[in-house]
Scaffold this motif. Structure first.
Motif, mmCIF file in Angstrom:
data_model
loop_
_atom_site.group_PDB
_atom_site.id
_atom_site.type_symbol
_atom_site.label_atom_id
_atom_site.label_comp_id
_atom_site.label_asym_id
_atom_site.label_seq_id
_atom_site.Cartn_x
_atom_site.Cartn_y
_atom_site.Cartn_z
ATOM 1 N N SER A 298 -134.951 77.914 35.217
ATOM 2 C CA SER A 298 -134.520 78.294 34.031
ATOM 3 C C SER A 298 -133.364 79.235 33.580
ATOM 4 O O SER A 298 -132.617 79.030 33.096
ATOM 5 C CB SER A 298 -135.150 78.366 33.258
ATOM 6 N N GLU B 216 -130.110 78.172 30.787
ATOM 7 C CA GLU B 216 -130.397 79.615 29.867
ATOM 8 C C GLU B 216 -128.679 80.173 29.890
ATOM 9 O O GLU B 216 -128.493 80.568 28.497
ATOM 10 C CB GLU B 216 -131.151 80.173 29.712
ATOM 11 N N ASP C 75 -134.798 73.404 25.936
ATOM 12 C CA ASP C 75 -136.522 73.049 24.819
ATOM 13 C C ASP C 75 -136.926 72.031 25.592
ATOM 14 O O ASP C 75 -138.199 72.112 25.057
ATOM 15 C CB ASP C 75 -135.340 71.817 23.036
ATOM 16 N N THR D 282 -130.753 77.858 24.757
ATOM 17 C CA THR D 282 -132.142 77.750 24.859
ATOM 18 C C THR D 282 -132.578 76.269 25.377
ATOM 19 O O THR D 282 -132.176 75.486 24.712
ATOM 20 C CB THR D 282 -132.598 78.334 22.909
#
Length: 945
Positions: free
Chosen positions: A468, A472, A478, A476
């Protein structure tokens, strides 16, 4: 990070020796190099888990502001794991894939480890120029790996095609990098991304050029043609380069640059269109293949198109899905390539029409293949399913793209089923394929890779936490990675793709005519062949129009063009307006007059030997000018170079007619004199113009001070060569090695690295009984070719001259001399030894291969820079070492002396190679032809009664 690269370099250098000792089992210790990279990346997991970076910087070329800058982020961490982990497993696999005594195994192992090191440098580089260097190294090493079977034309063609396509893309990418770096004032990507990017056509052009490089490296349309033909490589190469490493380089570059460039105009349209086209075309082509390896190759083209679309989308959800798919694809595709290698190795064929019952004969192999294939098809609970769902979820707002992705995924399911069915199913009418016991060392690597994909699926949540931080960067996220998101549109699309793929496979019989007819009118390979033929034809036409086979015509055209163009520039600047001192001393006028007369007479000389001596006089006259201008080091070098050149001319003239041909006629000689005079005048005017046009102080004004303060020597010329401008010298050494290799390859009809010629027993008719033997090889010469005076002088002076050459080497830092001058002196000693005793005497004087001497010299010179880099000091910088010895006293040594030793050896190796090719080898040709050697006029005069 630098230590890891050096480890790969060392492993590559020792690989041939290990293979010579242990055969294919040498791949086990060699696997430690990429395994170390994998372990290092695992140890750095906490540092990058939360979006951190690991940075290392080493000074490289300070004058250009270039450093060896490395930076590991989440994306490069993942690629390091793949490059190291898959590389280690492929080497373990290779230990049993190849048989003892396999041709070129040492070279293969060395190049594969070197490729792993270059790929590691590529994914860790923060400097764009360093990234490009590693990028091109992977291109060169892949060329050598794809063309491993040099005896097969298909391998050579495939290697050349891959090299051509990827090199073209790499050069385009370099221009794009330069445009970005020059605008930003830095080539560090971490610095460029923090600055506002240039607008307008400048940025658009740079982005398009970079995309050309990335897409060509990853075999995305329209550059896909090289990947299927690259299947001519051994299967371990395909499993590594074409699944986990090289083809991922372009995808990695897209992922690296997407945070900053994805919003630039052409980025998304180009990447999406090319990627979807590759996804569909590659998947459709895979359904037509009967060779399992080619099926995987076209499937790889399809999957790389998918990766390009997802990684290049530039959104948070697509970025996360892209890196997950990047990992999944490397695991299942490398495993499947290794499975195909086992099938080919044990069954002797990869043709699915000839395979039957292999699933029953090799159930463990079939299980590994099914697990990896299930991940490729996107079946739960494997990582491929998790990544496919994430891909669909990331593009639900773009229906056209989703439609293309679903269609491409359905094709993937269909050719995956075709692969499993073709390799392991039992088919009526086809004899059962017989395989023996599969070696654990071959089965374990694909099992580990397939097992990793199986474990990573249920562990998607933990994997999401590791990947992640990269997503990022875009914003953001989802939709996070998970094995089960509930009933969602992505799940429905996955089911639709699975159903569509299953239907395509079930209808493979009725669809066979459509598969045969529905194809591009011109395949990528046919298009490449057409382009290469057109370029070859264009080259023939241009050569036929401009190259007429006359060297004087070529030189005359070049020199006339130089004179006309330069004269026009001189007329514009009018350098004669500057005040010019004709001479500093009348002696200069005398020397110049001698040089001019010698040059004038050389043009009209009818004998080759006369012309050579006259040209030599111009060189010695130039050396005298250096003496009169107070440059003894330059004068010494010029004297030695001119002497060595004359020696080489003497060797060549033996095989040429004594006189020039009747042409050129008298008028032609005056034309040549006129061209020579014009070039001389223009060159002199150009030198005056350059000197008079200087507006800034010359950097050479600081050389004397730098030579003493930083080079620790008072001979400015030598310190410049080995310290201040050592990079230039390094390049010149490489040129000398290439020149020596070129000369030898033109002359030698057999291996130049073979055993040295054995001195024959002296003939009783060729030598008078009782005559003393001054040189061991002299007795092999015929009586008429021996000179007792020359033999005695050579015997007395040879060792003294060699010692003098060493004196020049060690004293050159503070007095006239140095490695180049010392090497020339030693080379002239070898030349005299050859002239006195022939080729057998040369073998006695230098019982070592010229290639060994050249390689040792280049290795020593390069090694000084590598050692300095490893110690954290600037490359090729000098260090003073103070020494105190009893009876001698205090003195100091400079580390650049080691570099100078390399220069010394390269010069000696070059002249030794020339003596053995133009001298000894020509002698052997003459003896083999049964013709007496032509002697020079002075020899005939001595033989006359």
């Amino acid at each position: 990070m630098l230590v890891l690269l050096i480890l790969h370099l060392v492993a590559a250098l020792v690989a041939p020796l290990f293979v010579r000792w242990w055969g294919p089992r040498a791949c086990y210790p060699l696997a430690l190099a990429p395994a170390a990279a994998f372990g290092w990346a695992v140890a750095r997991t906490p540092a990058v888990r939360d979006g951190g970076t690991v940075v290392e910087t080493y000074p490289w070329i300070r004058q250009l502001g270039l450093d060896l800058a490395f930076r590991m982020t989440t994306l490069s961490w993942l690629m390091t794991l793949l490059v190291g982990g898959v590389g280690a497993l492929v080497l373990i696999y290779s230990a049993r894939y190849f048989h003892p005594g396999s041709l070129g195994l040492g070279r293969f192992a060395a190049v594969l480890v070197a490729f792993a090191g270059a790929m590691l440098g590529l994914v860790l580089a923060d400097d764009l120029l360093l990234l490009f260097v590693c990028w091109e190294l992977t291109t060169i090493f892949s060329y050598l790996l794809i063309g491993h079977s040099t005896e097969r034309r298909s391998s050579r063609w495939a290697a050349a095609q891959a090299l051509t396509v990827t090199t073209f893309g790499g050069l385009a990418m370099l221009v794009g990098f330069i445009m970005l770096g020059e605008h930003a004032g830095s080539y560090r990507w971490s610095a460029i991304v923090e600055q506002p990017l240039p607008g307008g056509a400048h940025l658009v052009t740079a982005v398009v050029l970079i995309l050309v490089g990335a897409l060509s490296k990853s075999a995305v349309l329209p550059f896909q043609s090289w990947l299927p033909v690259a299947m001519a490589a051994p299967t371990p190469v395909s499993a590594y380069l074409h699944a986990a490493a090289m083809v991922k380089a372009g995808v990695y570059l897209l992922g690296l640059l997407a945070p900053a460039l994805a919003t630039v105009g052409p980025w998304r349209p180009v990447v999406t269109a090319a990627g979807l086209a590759s996804l569909l075309v590659g998947g459709w082509a895979a359904l037509r293949q009967t060779d399992l390896k080619l099926l995987l190759a076209y499937g790889t083209v399809s999957q790389l198109g998918l990766l390009a679309v997802v990684v290049g989308a530039g959104t948070p959800d697509a970025a996360l899905a892209g890196v997950a798919m990047l990992l999944a694809h490397a695991l299942f595709k490398a495993a499947l390539f290794l499975v195909v290698g086992i099938v080919d190795h044990d069954a002797g064929t990869r043709d699915l029409r000839e395979l039957s019952g292999l699933g029953r004969r090799a159930p463990l192999l079939a299980a590994v293949a099914v697990v990896a294939a299930a991940s490729m098809a996107g079946l739960p609970p494997l990582l491929g399913f998790v990544a496919k769902e994430a891909v669909f979820a990331a593009f639900t707002d773009r229906p056209v793209v989703v439609a293309g992705l679903v269609a491409g995924t359905a094709l993937t399911v269909a050719y995956t089923a075709r692969f499993v069915w073709g390799a392991f199913a039992t088919r009526p009418g086809v004899p059962t394929t017989d395989v023996g016991r599969i070696a654990p060392a071959m089965l374990t690597p694909p099992a580990v890779l397939a097992g990793a994909g199986l474990v990573a699926g249920p562990a998607a949540g933990a994997l999401d936490g590791l990947l992640s931080p990269y997503a990022e960067v875009f914003g953001t996220v989802d939709d996070h990675l998970a094995l089960w998101h509930g009933l969602s549109p992505a799940l429905g699309l996955s089911a639709l793709a699975l159903a569509g793929g299953a239907a395509l496979f079930a209808l493979r019989g009725p669809l066979a005519p459509a598969l045969a007819r529905l194809r591009a009118p011109v395949s990528g390979n046919e298009g490449y062949e057409w382009l290469t033929r057109r370029f070859d034809r264009l080259a023939v036409e241009v050569t036929g129009a401009t190259q007429r086979g006359s060297l004087p015509q070529y030189l005359g055209t070049i020199l006339v063009t130089l004179s006309v163009v330069t004269a026009a520039a001189l007329l514009a600047t009018q350098p004669w307006r500057e005040r010019i001192a004709p001479w500093d001393t009348p002696l200069q006028v005398v020397v110049v007059a001698v040089v001019a007369v010698a040059a004038f007479l050389a043009v009209g000389a009818r004998r080759r030997l006369t012309a050579m001596l006259l040209v030599g006089m111009t060189g010695y006259g130039t050396a005298m000018l250096f003496v009169l201008y107070g440059a003894p080091d330059l004068a010494l070098t010029q004297f030695l170079v001119e002497t060595a050149t004359i020696a080489v001319f003497v060797l060549v003239l033996r095989r040429l007619p004594e006189r020039f041909s009747a042409r050129p006629f008298r008028r032609s000689r005056w034309v040549r004199r006129g061209i020579g005079a014009a070039v001389g005048v223009v060159t002199a005017g150009l030198a005056l113009t350059a000197a008079a046009s200087r507006s800034a102080p010359t950097i050479s004004d600081a050389f004397p001070e730098l030579a003493v303060d930083q080079g620790y020597g008072r001979n400015v010329v030598n310190v410049t060569l080995v310290d201040i401008r050592a990079w230039d010298t390094m390049g010149e050494l490489a040129v000398l090695v290439v020149a020596a290799t070129g000369v030898a390859s033109l002359i030698f009809q057999r291996s130049r690295t073979g055993p040295r010629p054995r001195r024959p027993e002296p003939s009783s008719t060729a030598n008078r009984p009782g005559r003393p033997v001054w040189l061991r090889g002299g007795s092999s010469l015929e009586e008429r070719r021996r000179s007792i005076v020359l033999e005695v002088v050579t015997r007395l002076l040879f060792h003294t001259v060699v010692v003098f050459s060493l004196f020049l080497l060690f004293s050159g830092h503070n007095a006239p001399g140095g490695g180049f001058a010392g090497g020339l002196v030693a080379s002239l000693a070898l030349a005299v030894r050859y002239l006195a005793g022939g080729r057998y005497e040369l073998a006695e004087a230098a019982p070592v291969g010229a290639g060994t001497v050249l390689g040792a010299g280049l290795a020593i010179s390069v090694g000084t820079g590598v050692v300095g880099l490893a110690l954290g000091v600037p490359v090729l910088s000098s260090t003073r070492i103070d020494v105190s010895l009893p009876l001698i006293g205090d003195f100091y040594l400079v580390t650049s002396l080691i570099f100078d030793v390399g220069v010394y050896l390269v010069v000696v190796g070059l002249v030794l190679d020339i003596l053995r090719s133009l001298g000894a080898e020509v002698d052997r040709h003459i003896e083999a032809a049964g013709r007496p050697d032509r002697t020079l006029p002075v020899d005939r005069a001595r033989e006359a009664p």
